[in-house]
Scaffold this motif. Structure first.
Motif, PDB file in Angstrom:
ATOM      1  N   VAL A  44       0.865  -1.184   0.000  1.00  0.00           N
ATOM      2  CA  VAL A  44       0.000   0.000   0.000  1.00  0.00           C
ATOM      3  C   VAL A  44       0.899   1.230   0.000  1.00  0.00           C
ATOM      4  N   TRP A  45       0.847   1.978  -1.089  1.00  0.00           N
ATOM      5  CA  TRP A  45       1.669   3.171  -1.266  1.00  0.00           C
ATOM      6  C   TRP A  45       0.886   4.430  -0.903  1.00  0.00           C
ATOM      7  N   MET A  46       1.590   5.424  -0.369  1.00  0.00           N
ATOM      8  CA  MET A  46       1.112   6.802  -0.402  1.00  0.00           C
ATOM      9  C   MET A  46       2.067   7.544  -1.326  1.00  0.00           C
ATOM     10  N   ALA A  47       1.513   8.179  -2.369  1.00  0.00           N
ATOM     11  CA  ALA A  47       2.325   8.734  -3.446  1.00  0.00           C
ATOM     12  C   ALA A  47       2.229  10.258  -3.487  1.00  0.00           C
ATOM     13  N   ALA A  48       3.393  10.915  -3.476  1.00  0.00           N
ATOM     14  CA  ALA A  48       3.449  12.372  -3.380  1.00  0.00           C
ATOM     15  C   ALA A  48       2.869  13.085  -4.590  1.00  0.00           C
ATOM     16  N   HIS A  49       2.864  12.444  -5.751  1.00  0.00           N
ATOM     17  CA  HIS A  49       2.425  13.113  -6.970  1.00  0.00           C
ATOM     18  C   HIS A  49       0.905  13.136  -7.139  1.00  0.00           C
ATOM     19  N   TRP A  50       0.188  12.673  -6.150  1.00  0.00           N
ATOM     20  CA  TRP A  50      -1.272  12.657  -6.220  1.00  0.00           C
ATOM     21  C   TRP A  50      -1.819  13.356  -4.976  1.00  0.00           C
ATOM     22  N   GLU A  51      -2.388  14.543  -5.165  1.00  0.00           N
ATOM     23  CA  GLU A  51      -2.961  15.309  -4.063  1.00  0.00           C
ATOM     24  C   GLU A  51      -4.474  15.413  -4.244  1.00  0.00           C
ATOM     25  N   THR A  52      -5.198  15.367  -3.143  1.00  0.00           N
ATOM     26  CA  THR A  52      -6.646  15.551  -3.181  1.00  0.00           C
ATOM     27  C   THR A  52      -7.029  16.725  -2.291  1.00  0.00           C
ATOM     28  N   PRO A  53      -8.120  17.430  -2.624  1.00  0.00           N
ATOM     29  CA  PRO A  53      -8.433  18.701  -1.965  1.00  0.00           C
ATOM     30  C   PRO A  53      -9.219  18.538  -0.667  1.00  0.00           C
ATOM     31  N   LEU A  54      -9.417  19.684  -0.007  1.00  0.00           N
ATOM     32  CA  LEU A  54     -10.225  19.774   1.213  1.00  0.00           C
ATOM     33  C   LEU A  54      -9.732  18.741   2.230  1.00  0.00           C
ATOM     34  N   ASP A  55     -10.657  17.963   2.803  1.00  0.00           N
ATOM     35  CA  ASP A  55     -10.241  16.968   3.801  1.00  0.00           C
ATOM     36  C   ASP A  55     -10.237  15.560   3.227  1.00  0.00           C
ATOM     37  N   THR A  56     -10.188  15.439   1.901  1.00  0.00           N
ATOM     38  CA  THR A  56     -10.380  14.133   1.262  1.00  0.00           C
ATOM     39  C   THR A  56      -9.068  13.362   1.118  1.00  0.00           C
ATOM     40  N   ILE A  57      -9.239  12.072   1.001  1.00  0.00           N
ATOM     41  CA  ILE A  57      -8.148  11.192   0.588  1.00  0.00           C
ATOM     42  C   ILE A  57      -8.778  10.148  -0.339  1.00  0.00           C
ATOM     43  N   GLU A  58      -8.041   9.760  -1.379  1.00  0.00           N
ATOM     44  CA  GLU A  58      -8.573   8.832  -2.358  1.00  0.00           C
ATOM     45  C   GLU A  58      -7.650   7.632  -2.512  1.00  0.00           C
ATOM     46  N   SER A 140      -3.707   8.837  -2.186  1.00  0.00           N
ATOM     47  CA  SER A 140      -3.261  10.210  -2.368  1.00  0.00           C
ATOM     48  C   SER A 140      -2.672  10.792  -1.090  1.00  0.00           C
ATOM     49  N   VAL A 141      -1.987  11.915  -1.267  1.00  0.00           N
ATOM     50  CA  VAL A 141      -1.647  12.821  -0.181  1.00  0.00           C
ATOM     51  C   VAL A 141      -2.788  13.824  -0.074  1.00  0.00           C
ATOM     52  N   ASN A 142      -3.119  14.237   1.143  1.00  0.00           N
ATOM     53  CA  ASN A 142      -4.159  15.254   1.298  1.00  0.00           C
ATOM     54  C   ASN A 142      -3.564  16.650   1.131  1.00  0.00           C
ATOM     55  N   GLY A 143      -4.235  17.477   0.305  1.00  0.00           N
ATOM     56  CA  GLY A 143      -3.709  18.772  -0.085  1.00  0.00           C
ATOM     57  C   GLY A 143      -3.729  19.850   0.970  1.00  0.00           C
ATOM     58  N   ARG A 144      -4.284  19.572   2.150  1.00  0.00           N
ATOM     59  CA  ARG A 144      -4.160  20.539   3.245  1.00  0.00           C
ATOM     60  C   ARG A 144      -2.804  20.442   3.943  1.00  0.00           C
ATOM     61  N   PHE A 145      -2.082  19.372   3.648  1.00  0.00           N
ATOM     62  CA  PHE A 145      -0.699  19.192   4.114  1.00  0.00           C
ATOM     63  C   PHE A 145      -0.581  19.189   5.638  1.00  0.00           C
ATOM     64  N   ASP A 146      -1.561  18.625   6.312  1.00  0.00           N
ATOM     65  CA  ASP A 146      -1.529  18.521   7.769  1.00  0.00           C
ATOM     66  C   ASP A 146      -0.742  17.268   8.150  1.00  0.00           C
ATOM     67  N   PRO A 147       0.413  17.412   8.835  1.00  0.00           N
ATOM     68  CA  PRO A 147       1.197  16.213   9.154  1.00  0.00           C
ATOM     69  C   PRO A 147       0.472  15.245  10.074  1.00  0.00           C
ATOM     70  N   HIS A 243       5.842  16.085  -0.761  1.00  0.00           N
ATOM     71  CA  HIS A 243       6.839  15.016  -0.873  1.00  0.00           C
ATOM     72  C   HIS A 243       7.334  14.537   0.489  1.00  0.00           C
ATOM     73  N   PHE A 244       7.123  15.332   1.514  1.00  0.00           N
ATOM     74  CA  PHE A 244       7.571  14.962   2.859  1.00  0.00           C
ATOM     75  C   PHE A 244       6.523  14.137   3.604  1.00  0.00           C
ATOM     76  N   LEU A 245       5.249  14.376   3.324  1.00  0.00           N
ATOM     77  CA  LEU A 245       4.176  13.759   4.103  1.00  0.00           C
ATOM     78  C   LEU A 245       4.097  12.234   3.972  1.00  0.00           C
ATOM     79  N   PRO A 246       4.458  11.619   2.825  1.00  0.00           N
ATOM     80  CA  PRO A 246       4.477  10.159   2.804  1.00  0.00           C
ATOM     81  C   PRO A 246       5.452   9.548   3.814  1.00  0.00           C
ATOM     82  N   MET A 247       6.476  10.298   4.213  1.00  0.00           N
ATOM     83  CA  MET A 247       7.371   9.818   5.263  1.00  0.00           C
ATOM     84  C   MET A 247       6.613   9.707   6.582  1.00  0.00           C
ATOM     85  N   ILE A 248       5.771  10.682   6.860  1.00  0.00           N
ATOM     86  CA  ILE A 248       5.004  10.670   8.104  1.00  0.00           C
ATOM     87  C   ILE A 248       3.967   9.554   8.084  1.00  0.00           C
TER      88      ILE A 248
END
Length: 322
Positions: A44-58, A140-147, A243-248
């Motif tokens: 199961v990957w979390m990939a930095a090149h895919w961002e989703t808006p608001l509070d969503t994750i896909e 996806s990574v969530n675009g609000r960038f909350d760690p 690109h940092f958030l998949p580390m978290i």
């Protein structure tokens, strides 16, 4: 009790990482070796090149996904990239979706999402033959960038480790596209040759990443990495945090009190285009692991009260182990 797999953060780097061997590609190979040894059931990957808006994750939900464009590589590598058939597993995607939904996330399945080079680059070295590719899902990574959001994603999926599902975050340790020397890749297809000294502020942030991983385990690990977004050199290192958030995310899956018995370690790095640092980490390793804990890295358990010698401390070093 079932054995829990380690989790990993990989820096995918530039497209040249499909071609040029370096410490980062060696780390990819080690993950592949580890995955085969442990007999994993999926990734199961979390990939930095895919961002989703608001509070969503896909979560991608196409069993035959397309891939994004890649450049600056030889024709034979481009052919490999084009021919590679991703083993996208809709059942695994549903499982990830259901776990996140039950935890309160605004999550959905995306049947049209494509897979990006941030997954394909490490797969080139982990599983170069697509016939051996294990079942995989990508989110996806969530675009609000909350760690703390991404830390909770990892914590929510933590139980998959006991089911031999490998959790990997793909991004970058230092990723500032405003400062990289683009001419190296555009004109010369070369990202390894250095044309300027390492910026001391970037070096200080890199040291903080390593110390935060090497000197923490359990809840302190996730807290340390999440708090690095407040580091005085974070914005210079990562002006956008995707690109940092998949580390978290990857660390979050190893950030409970039960994880204090495991080892977290630096997995090597390489610089590209002067200012992009591909740093790699392994989380939740058994102390007896011999693939990653071979004595070549500085491995310090958080349970060992070891002080950093003053002469080795980097300028402006911040570790979040307070």
């Amino acid at each position: 009790m079932p054995k829990e797999l380690a989790t990993f953060f990989v820096s995918h780097g530039s497209p040249r990482m499909l071609v040029d061997p370096c410490p980062t590609t060696e780390f990819y190979k080690k993950i592949g070796e580890y995955a085969r040894k442990e007999g994993i059931n999926g990734i199961v990957w979390m990939a930095a090149h895919w961002e989703t808006p608001l509070d969503t994750i896909e979560v991608a939900y196409n069993p035959r996904p397309n891939k994004d464009f890649v450049a600056f590589v030889p024709p034979e590598v481009l052919q490999w990239y084009s021919d590679y058939q991703i083993n996208a597993d809709t059942k695994l995607a549903e499982r990830v979706h259901d776990k996140l939904k039950d935890a309160g996330f605004n999550v959905s399945l995306n049947p049209t999402a494509i897979w990006h080079q941030d997954v394909m680059i490490p797969m080139r070295w982990m599983y170069p033959d697509y016939h051996e590719c294990p079942p995989m899902a990508v989110m996806s990574v969530n675009g609000r960038f909350d760690p703390w959001f991404h830390l909770k994603v990892g914590l929510t999926l933590r139980s998959l480790r006991a089911d031999k599902i490998l959790l990997i975050g793909s991004g970058g340790g230092i990723h500032n596209l405003y400062t990289v020397s683009w001419h190296r890749i555009i004109f010369y297809q070369d990202t390894a040759t250095r044309t300027k000294p390492i910026d001391p502020e970037l070096a200080a942030f890199a040291a903080s990443m390593r110390e935060s991983v090497n000197r923490n385990s359990g809840p302190q690990l996730g807290n340390a990495l999440a708090r690095l977004l407040q580091h005085p050199h974070f914005l210079k290192s990562n002006p956008t945090p995707e690109h940092f958030l998949p580390m978290i995310y990857a660390a979050g899956a190893c950030s409970t009190w039960d994880d204090t018995k495991y080892i977290n370690t630096f997995g090597g790095e390489n610089w590209e285009m002067d200012t992009q640092l591909n740093a790699n980490f392994a989380f939740g390793l058994d102390r007896g692991n011999r693939i990653f804990l071979d004595g070549s890295h500085d491995i310090i358990s958080a349970s060992e009260e070891t002080e950093i010698p003053q002469a080795q401390a980097a300028p402006a070093l911040i570790t979040a182990a307070a």
